[in-house]
Write a protein that holds these residues in place. Structure first.
Motif, PDB file in Angstrom:
ATOM      1  N   ARG A  85       0.933  -1.352   0.068  1.00 24.84           N
ATOM      2  CA  ARG A  85       0.036  -0.111  -0.053  1.00 24.84           C
ATOM      3  C   ARG A  85       1.127   1.207  -0.062  1.00 24.84           C
ATOM      4  O   ARG A  85       0.514   2.230  -0.808  1.00 24.84           O
ATOM      5  CB  ARG A  85      -0.904   0.006   1.211  1.00 24.84           C
ATOM      6  CG  ARG A  85      -1.966   1.000   1.167  1.00 24.84           C
ATOM      7  CD  ARG A  85      -3.218   0.850   1.862  1.00 24.84           C
ATOM      8  NE  ARG A  85      -2.983   0.307   3.442  1.00 24.84           N
ATOM      9  CZ  ARG A  85      -3.545  -0.686   3.783  1.00 24.84           C
ATOM     10  NH1 ARG A  85      -4.377  -1.245   3.262  1.00 24.84           N
ATOM     11  NH2 ARG A  85      -3.432  -0.979   5.226  1.00 24.84           N
TER      12      ARG A  85
ATOM     13  N   TYR B 222       5.601   2.261  10.078  1.00 27.07           N
ATOM     14  CA  TYR B 222       5.833   3.402  10.743  1.00 27.07           C
ATOM     15  C   TYR B 222       7.027   3.822  11.411  1.00 27.07           C
ATOM     16  O   TYR B 222       7.649   4.721  11.432  1.00 27.07           O
ATOM     17  CB  TYR B 222       4.548   3.823  11.610  1.00 27.07           C
ATOM     18  CG  TYR B 222       3.088   3.888  10.924  1.00 27.07           C
ATOM     19  CD1 TYR B 222       2.992   3.880   9.661  1.00 27.07           C
ATOM     20  CD2 TYR B 222       2.107   3.669  11.909  1.00 27.07           C
ATOM     21  CE1 TYR B 222       1.646   3.987   9.472  1.00 27.07           C
ATOM     22  CE2 TYR B 222       0.827   3.792  11.558  1.00 27.07           C
ATOM     23  CZ  TYR B 222       0.653   3.844  10.217  1.00 27.07           C
ATOM     24  OH  TYR B 222      -0.732   4.026   9.634  1.00 27.07           O
TER      25      TYR B 222
ATOM     26  N   VAL C 196      -3.078   9.045  11.333  1.00 30.44           N
ATOM     27  CA  VAL C 196      -3.642   7.787  11.769  1.00 30.44           C
ATOM     28  C   VAL C 196      -4.649   8.117  12.570  1.00 30.44           C
ATOM     29  O   VAL C 196      -5.261   9.131  12.807  1.00 30.44           O
ATOM     30  CB  VAL C 196      -2.875   7.105  12.805  1.00 30.44           C
ATOM     31  CG1 VAL C 196      -1.507   6.526  12.070  1.00 30.44           C
ATOM     32  CG2 VAL C 196      -2.429   7.821  14.153  1.00 30.44           C
TER      33      VAL C 196
ATOM     34  N   ARG D 268     -14.839   6.532  11.699  1.00 28.02           N
ATOM     35  CA  ARG D 268     -15.541   7.474  12.630  1.00 28.02           C
ATOM     36  C   ARG D 268     -16.606   6.771  13.244  1.00 28.02           C
ATOM     37  O   ARG D 268     -17.473   7.240  14.329  1.00 28.02           O
ATOM     38  CB  ARG D 268     -16.144   8.842  11.606  1.00 28.02           C
ATOM     39  CG  ARG D 268     -15.070   9.683  11.573  1.00 28.02           C
ATOM     40  CD  ARG D 268     -15.394  10.632  10.101  1.00 28.02           C
ATOM     41  NE  ARG D 268     -14.175  11.340   9.878  1.00 28.02           N
ATOM     42  CZ  ARG D 268     -13.158  11.114   9.192  1.00 28.02           C
ATOM     43  NH1 ARG D 268     -13.084   9.704   8.845  1.00 28.02           N
ATOM     44  NH2 ARG D 268     -12.289  11.953   8.967  1.00 28.02           N
TER      45      ARG D 268
ATOM     46  N   LEU E 260     -11.341   3.230  17.989  1.00 26.47           N
ATOM     47  CA  LEU E 260     -10.496   4.167  17.346  1.00 26.47           C
ATOM     48  C   LEU E 260     -10.830   5.533  17.760  1.00 26.47           C
ATOM     49  O   LEU E 260     -10.343   6.449  17.120  1.00 26.47           O
ATOM     50  CB  LEU E 260     -10.353   3.973  15.630  1.00 26.47           C
ATOM     51  CG  LEU E 260      -9.958   2.568  15.261  1.00 26.47           C
ATOM     52  CD1 LEU E 260     -10.027   2.871  13.710  1.00 26.47           C
ATOM     53  CD2 LEU E 260      -8.701   2.164  15.429  1.00 26.47           C
TER      54      LEU E 260
ATOM     55  N   TYR F 150     -14.072  20.896  16.363  1.00 29.47           N
ATOM     56  CA  TYR F 150     -13.781  22.198  15.755  1.00 29.47           C
ATOM     57  C   TYR F 150     -14.937  23.241  16.499  1.00 29.47           C
ATOM     58  O   TYR F 150     -14.303  24.428  16.922  1.00 29.47           O
ATOM     59  CB  TYR F 150     -14.170  22.443  14.297  1.00 29.47           C
ATOM     60  CG  TYR F 150     -13.242  21.431  13.410  1.00 29.47           C
ATOM     61  CD1 TYR F 150     -12.542  22.441  12.634  1.00 29.47           C
ATOM     62  CD2 TYR F 150     -13.551  20.419  13.215  1.00 29.47           C
ATOM     63  CE1 TYR F 150     -11.390  21.903  11.987  1.00 29.47           C
ATOM     64  CE2 TYR F 150     -12.414  19.590  12.112  1.00 29.47           C
ATOM     65  CZ  TYR F 150     -11.558  20.282  11.613  1.00 29.47           C
ATOM     66  OH  TYR F 150     -10.626  19.664  10.773  1.00 29.47           O
TER      67      TYR F 150
HETATM   68  N1  NAP Z   1      -8.080  18.574   9.384  1.00 31.47           N
HETATM   69  C1  NAP Z   1      -8.819  18.150   8.478  1.00 31.47           C
HETATM   70  O1  NAP Z   1      -9.183  18.739   7.444  1.00 31.47           O
HETATM   71  C2  NAP Z   1      -9.022  16.507   8.701  1.00 31.47           C
HETATM   72  C3  NAP Z   1     -10.198  15.885   7.753  1.00 31.47           C
HETATM   73  C4  NAP Z   1     -10.285  14.410   7.802  1.00 31.47           C
HETATM   74  C5  NAP Z   1      -9.708  13.886   8.782  1.00 31.47           C
HETATM   75  N2  NAP Z   1      -8.899  14.458   9.646  1.00 31.47           N
HETATM   76  C6  NAP Z   1      -8.241  13.636  10.847  1.00 31.47           C
HETATM   77  O2  NAP Z   1      -7.205  12.752  10.126  1.00 31.47           O
HETATM   78  C7  NAP Z   1      -7.474  11.611  10.856  1.00 31.47           C
HETATM   79  C8  NAP Z   1      -7.180  10.249   9.721  1.00 31.47           C
HETATM   80  O3  NAP Z   1      -8.907  10.449   9.227  1.00 31.47           O
HETATM   81  P1  NAP Z   1      -9.174   9.872   7.660  1.00 31.47           P
HETATM   82  O4  NAP Z   1     -10.561   9.980   7.561  1.00 31.47           O
HETATM   83  O5  NAP Z   1      -8.220  10.374   6.649  1.00 31.47           O
HETATM   84  O6  NAP Z   1      -9.041   8.375   8.066  1.00 31.47           O
HETATM   85  P2  NAP Z   1      -8.536   7.339   7.167  1.00 31.47           P
HETATM   86  O7  NAP Z   1      -8.672   7.604   5.662  1.00 31.47           O
HETATM   87  O8  NAP Z   1      -9.802   5.952   7.461  1.00 31.47           O
HETATM   88  O9  NAP Z   1      -7.306   6.686   7.048  1.00 31.47           O
HETATM   89  C9  NAP Z   1      -6.675   6.497   8.454  1.00 31.47           C
HETATM   90  C10 NAP Z   1      -5.170   5.698   8.091  1.00 31.47           C
HETATM   91  O10 NAP Z   1      -4.557   5.455   9.319  1.00 31.47           O
HETATM   92  C11 NAP Z   1      -3.912   4.238   9.201  1.00 31.47           C
HETATM   93  N3  NAP Z   1      -4.162   3.199  10.424  1.00 31.47           N
HETATM   94  C12 NAP Z   1      -3.403   2.889  11.237  1.00 31.47           C
HETATM   95  N4  NAP Z   1      -3.937   2.246  12.077  1.00 31.47           N
HETATM   96  C13 NAP Z   1      -5.130   2.051  11.614  1.00 31.47           C
HETATM   97  C14 NAP Z   1      -5.963   1.134  12.293  1.00 31.47           C
HETATM   98  N5  NAP Z   1      -6.083   0.493  13.326  1.00 31.47           N
HETATM   99  N6  NAP Z   1      -7.308   1.260  11.693  1.00 31.47           N
HETATM  100  C15 NAP Z   1      -7.491   1.824  10.520  1.00 31.47           C
HETATM  101  N7  NAP Z   1      -6.471   2.693   9.974  1.00 31.47           N
HETATM  102  C16 NAP Z   1      -5.255   2.700  10.581  1.00 31.47           C
HETATM  103  C17 NAP Z   1      -4.224   3.745   7.783  1.00 31.47           C
HETATM  104  O11 NAP Z   1      -3.010   3.881   6.972  1.00 31.47           O
HETATM  105  P3  NAP Z   1      -2.074   2.626   6.359  1.00 31.47           P
HETATM  106  O12 NAP Z   1      -2.768   1.387   6.393  1.00 31.47           O
HETATM  107  O13 NAP Z   1      -1.689   2.965   5.407  1.00 31.47           O
HETATM  108  O14 NAP Z   1      -1.005   2.474   7.711  1.00 31.47           O
HETATM  109  C18 NAP Z   1      -5.237   4.455   7.471  1.00 31.47           C
HETATM  110  O15 NAP Z   1      -5.305   4.713   5.863  1.00 31.47           O
HETATM  111  C19 NAP Z   1      -8.222  11.492  11.824  1.00 31.47           C
HETATM  112  O16 NAP Z   1      -7.501  11.842  13.062  1.00 31.47           O
HETATM  113  C20 NAP Z   1      -9.191  12.818  11.316  1.00 31.47           C
HETATM  114  O17 NAP Z   1      -9.791  13.462  12.479  1.00 31.47           O
HETATM  115  C21 NAP Z   1      -8.589  15.778   9.761  1.00 31.47           C
END
Ligand code: NAP
Length: 337
Positions: free
Chosen positions: A55, A72, A88, A178, A183, A194
């Motif tokens: 990946r 990581y 993450v 979510r 998690l 926010y």
């Molecule tokens: N600031 C903003 O605008 C914004 C917007 C959206 C989300 N966020 C934040 O960003 C973070 C990620 O959100 P997202 O929606 O992008 O998440 P996501 O697409 O579900 O991705 C989470 C990533 O974390 C890794 N991971 C490590 N341990 C995991 C586990 N046990 N289960 C699932 N995934 C795991 C995976 O990457 P690998 O498999 O490659 O290791 C996965 O791709 C959250 O904390 C969220 O609050 C911020």
């Protein structure tokens, strides 16, 4: 600090050696971080790590990132990387912020850093011990729109602040992190944070909180409402949800007027309405990319040319309010802070 603009020209001048960044995870949110990092002359995006080697390789190729790592830990062991973006799931933020700091990396960690103030403080302790920087990634705080809101409040355009109102909601699909309690999913952690952040920016730390939640099928808060009290009898009301129609608003209401933001968090169309005496005055601001502003503030701080906009007190205070809101929702009682 340099400001990125939508339109996305690369900066013309460069004051220092770009900071060499890596990303922990292939999260969806990276689609905001990566283009902003690749556009900035203050940043060299060096690598991305995934829990799965294949990946990580595919992701690095897709996004034109030079290096990928099979874990990581492998990224954190690479001395070429100076700073990491931790994207993450919520429950793993503090753990990886601590591990990254212990490896000597500066850390920009996605929001919310955590819901346990002790764990958030421990992450800052580790960064302090390692001599590195740590910042919670509330990108909306870096925008001209948010700065203008604060300035308009300070200039007294609405008279005495009495009430703050906010909302943030949308719908998630069944596979979304979510919806995973293990998690730290749920609406308060994902987007209600926010609203908490905005209220604390505008009115300081709350003295009383009352939270209510509707717990959905997966045992996370699918909707959350909060009523808060601040010093000076300022009241706050917000709602958030991950099983609701898309909404996002922020309003500061005073004795003689109100400031209304229709797009407070993403700031894609930055406009602040001053509603007063039956009329509406619109302050239209230049668009700016919140993610680029955030990365550049943190890169500047790493090079000693700025301080991180958001520090320890902000992140610990944030966790303290979130924790109290969850406790209140579980007990059915208002909680003094
Ligand atoms: N600031 C903003 O605008 C914004 C917007 C959206 C989300 N966020 C934040 O960003 C973070 C990620 O959100 P997202 O929606 O992008 O998440 P996501 O697409 O579900 O991705 C989470 C990533 O974390 C890794 N991971 C490590 N341990 C995991 C586990 N046990 N289960 C699932 N995934 C795991 C995976 O990457 P690998 O498999 O490659 O290791 C996965 O791709 C959250 O904390 C969220 O609050 C911020």
């Amino acid at each position: 600090m340099c400001s990125g603009s939508v339109g996305f020209e690369r900066e013309e001048t460069m004051a220092y050696e770009p900071v060499r960044w890596g990303i922990l995870s292939t999260a969806r949110v990276n689609r905001h971080f990566i283009p902003a990092a690749q556009r900035s002359l203050k940043v060299e995006l060096v690598g991305v790590a995934s829990r799965r080697r294949d990946r990580g390789l595919a992701y690095a190729a897709e996004w034109r990132i030079p290096r990928s790592y099979e874990s990581y830990e492998a990224l954190l062991a690479d001395r070429a990387i100076e700073a990491v973006y931790v994207s993450v799931p919520n429950s793993l933020h503090c753990e990886w912020a601590i591990r990254a700091a212990a490896a000597g990396k500066h850390v920009l960690c996605e929001k919310p850093l955590g819901r346990d103030p002790g764990a958030v403080a421990a992450a800052f302790d580790q960064a302090h011990e390692a001599g590195t920087l740590l910042m919670e990634a509330f990108m909306w705080r870096h925008t001209p729109q948010t700065r203008a809101l604060k300035q308009l409040l300070e200039e007294g355009h609405i008279g005495t602040l009495r009430l703050i109102r906010a909302c943030f909601s949308f719908q998630v699909d069944a596979a979304n992190i979510r919806l995973r309690p293990d998690l730290d999913g749920g609406s308060l952690m994902d987007i209600g944070c926010y609203c908490v952040n905005a209220f604390r920016l505008i009115a300081g730390e709350p003295t009383l909180v009352f939270g209510q939640q509707w717990t959905g099928a997966t045992n996370t808060d699918a909707a959350f409402t909060a009523s808060l009290r601040f010093a000076g009898n300022v009241l706050g009301l917000f709602d958030c949800g991950i099983a609701l129609v898309k909404r996002d608003e922020l309003e500061a209401i005073g004795s003689h007027g109100a400031l209304f933001l229709d797009d407070p968090w993403h700031c894609r169309t930055p406009v602040i309405e001053l509603r007063k005496d039956g009329s509406v005055e619109r302050r239209v601001l230049d668009p700016a990319n919140p993610y680029q502003l955030e990365i550049e503030n943190f890169s500047d701080a790493i090079r000693g040319e700025a301080v991180p906009l958001l520090g320890r007190d902000d992140a610990v205070g944030q966790a303290r309010v979130i924790q109290a809101l969850f406790e209140s929702a579980a007990s059915g009682r208002a909680l003094p802070l």
